[in-house]
Enzyme design. Structure first.
Site, PDB file in Angstrom:
ATOM      1  N   ARG A   1       0.787  -1.140   0.226  1.00 45.42           N
ATOM      2  CA  ARG A   1      -0.351   0.098  -0.448  1.00 45.42           C
ATOM      3  C   ARG A   1       0.981   1.080  -0.008  1.00 45.42           C
ATOM      4  O   ARG A   1       1.508   1.211   0.940  1.00 45.42           O
ATOM      5  CB  ARG A   1      -0.951  -0.007   1.257  1.00 45.42           C
ATOM      6  CG  ARG A   1      -1.614  -1.529   1.284  1.00 45.42           C
ATOM      7  CD  ARG A   1      -2.752  -1.450   2.773  1.00 45.42           C
ATOM      8  NE  ARG A   1      -3.596  -2.331   2.667  1.00 45.42           N
ATOM      9  CZ  ARG A   1      -4.304  -2.278   3.534  1.00 45.42           C
ATOM     10  NH1 ARG A   1      -4.855  -1.870   4.947  1.00 45.42           N
ATOM     11  NH2 ARG A   1      -5.424  -3.701   3.977  1.00 45.42           N
TER      12      ARG A   1
ATOM     13  N   ASP B   1       1.595   5.537  -0.303  1.00 39.18           N
ATOM     14  CA  ASP B   1       1.321   6.395   0.806  1.00 39.18           C
ATOM     15  C   ASP B   1       0.772   7.424  -0.820  1.00 39.18           C
ATOM     16  O   ASP B   1       1.683   7.615  -1.817  1.00 39.18           O
ATOM     17  CB  ASP B   1       2.437   7.271   1.573  1.00 39.18           C
ATOM     18  CG  ASP B   1       2.574   6.929   3.474  1.00 39.18           C
ATOM     19  OD1 ASP B   1       1.276   5.001   2.823  1.00 39.18           O
ATOM     20  OD2 ASP B   1       3.576   6.371   2.939  1.00 39.18           O
TER      21      ASP B   1
ATOM     22  N   ARG C   1      11.172   6.386   3.500  1.00 37.13           N
ATOM     23  CA  ARG C   1      11.470   8.029   3.652  1.00 37.13           C
ATOM     24  C   ARG C   1      11.874   8.537   4.886  1.00 37.13           C
ATOM     25  O   ARG C   1      13.063   9.184   4.776  1.00 37.13           O
ATOM     26  CB  ARG C   1       9.986   8.648   3.147  1.00 37.13           C
ATOM     27  CG  ARG C   1       9.601   7.786   1.600  1.00 37.13           C
ATOM     28  CD  ARG C   1       8.049   8.591   2.142  1.00 37.13           C
ATOM     29  NE  ARG C   1       7.668   9.822   2.446  1.00 37.13           N
ATOM     30  CZ  ARG C   1       6.668  10.617   3.218  1.00 37.13           C
ATOM     31  NH1 ARG C   1       5.192   9.249   3.107  1.00 37.13           N
ATOM     32  NH2 ARG C   1       6.292  11.342   3.540  1.00 37.13           N
TER      33      ARG C   1
END
Length: 256
Positions: free
Chosen positions: A50, A52, A202
């Site tokens: 999934r 973002d 990230r």
């Protein structure tokens, strides 16, 4: 019901992420709407990961169950027709076994991150790279990244909203390459693991940027990892430089 695997490419900017949401556009919702044009009913698909809001994909993988037998090429062509003009494309489709699952059958995920180093605002690559206004020390970043490879408790590098049962993950590989991009010098990060925590990539890239800029040392990254404390993490970089680059399976469902 025949099951099909889909390899999907998308630009994440217009979407609130992969996962279907009632009041916001999503990649999953766009593909399910396209499937409903082919077989009019409610559809639910599952993906390998999934992504973002704002994150892109070069090779996301999902599966769907359909009522009729489709030629895989015709299925991908029909889906692409109904996905227009959204920046989503089904690169290829393949028939798979009924128990094959895009998420649970996957053995690894690969992420790619683009960082552009220049002062002038990006134009052609806007929304596709994270831009910093300075050159970074790639050798120092590689030295720091080496501390993160292997089996570790990545509490420091995961979102406080992460739903994973455990922060312990094995980061199998991370590489950082300096390249000359369309808009100037770039750093390309490639990370590979069986699975990733929410915001892990990230968080890692944002922290390594601090090393490249001289604000952190390689040892600081090692200490941050050992702290097992989200507050010890460096800045989390923006999503628009991140791409889901590939998903590995015991047998490639798209192999000829």
């Amino acid at each position: 019901m025949p099951r099909y695997a889909l390899r999907i490419e998308y630009h994440g900017a217009p979407f609130a992420g992969w996962q279907a949401q009632a009041d916001q556009p999503s990649v999953q919702g766009a593909i399910e709407d396209a499937l409903a044009k082919l077989e009019p009913r409610a559809h639910r698909i599952a993906a390998a990961g999934r992504t973002d809001a704002g994150v892109h994909a070069l090779a996301q993988v999902a599966h769907c169950d359909l009522s009729r037998d489709w030629d895989p090429f015709r299925l991908s062509e029909a889906l692409n027709y109904h996905l227009k003009p959204l920046p989503v494309a089904v690169l290829t489709a393949a028939g798979v076994a009924d128990d094959w699952h895009a998420r649970f059958s996957a053995q690894e995920r690969r992420y790619f991150f683009r960082l552009l180093m220049r002062r002038a605002p990006a134009t052609h690559d806007a929304g596709l790279v994270w831009q910093v206004p300075r050159m970074l020390d790639v050798h120092a970043m590689r030295e720091a990244a080496a501390h993160l490879v292997g089996l570790h408790d990545f509490t420091t590098f995961r979102s406080t909203m992460c739903q994973s049962a455990s922060p312990v993950k094995s980061l199998d590989a991370i590489s950082i390459d300096a390249v000359e991009g369309l808009s100037g010098p770039e750093l390309h990060f490639r990370l590979r693991a069986r699975s990733f925590l929410h915001n892990q990539v990230r968080s890692i890239v944002g922290t390594l940027e601090r090393v490249g800029s001289g604000a952190w040392t390689s040892g600081d990254v090692q200490h941050a990892l050992q702290a097992r404390d989200r507050a010890a993490c460096g800045p989390v970089c923006p999503p628009h430089g991140l791409y889901l680059a590939g998903v590995g399976y015991p047998e490639d469902p798209f192999a000829d």
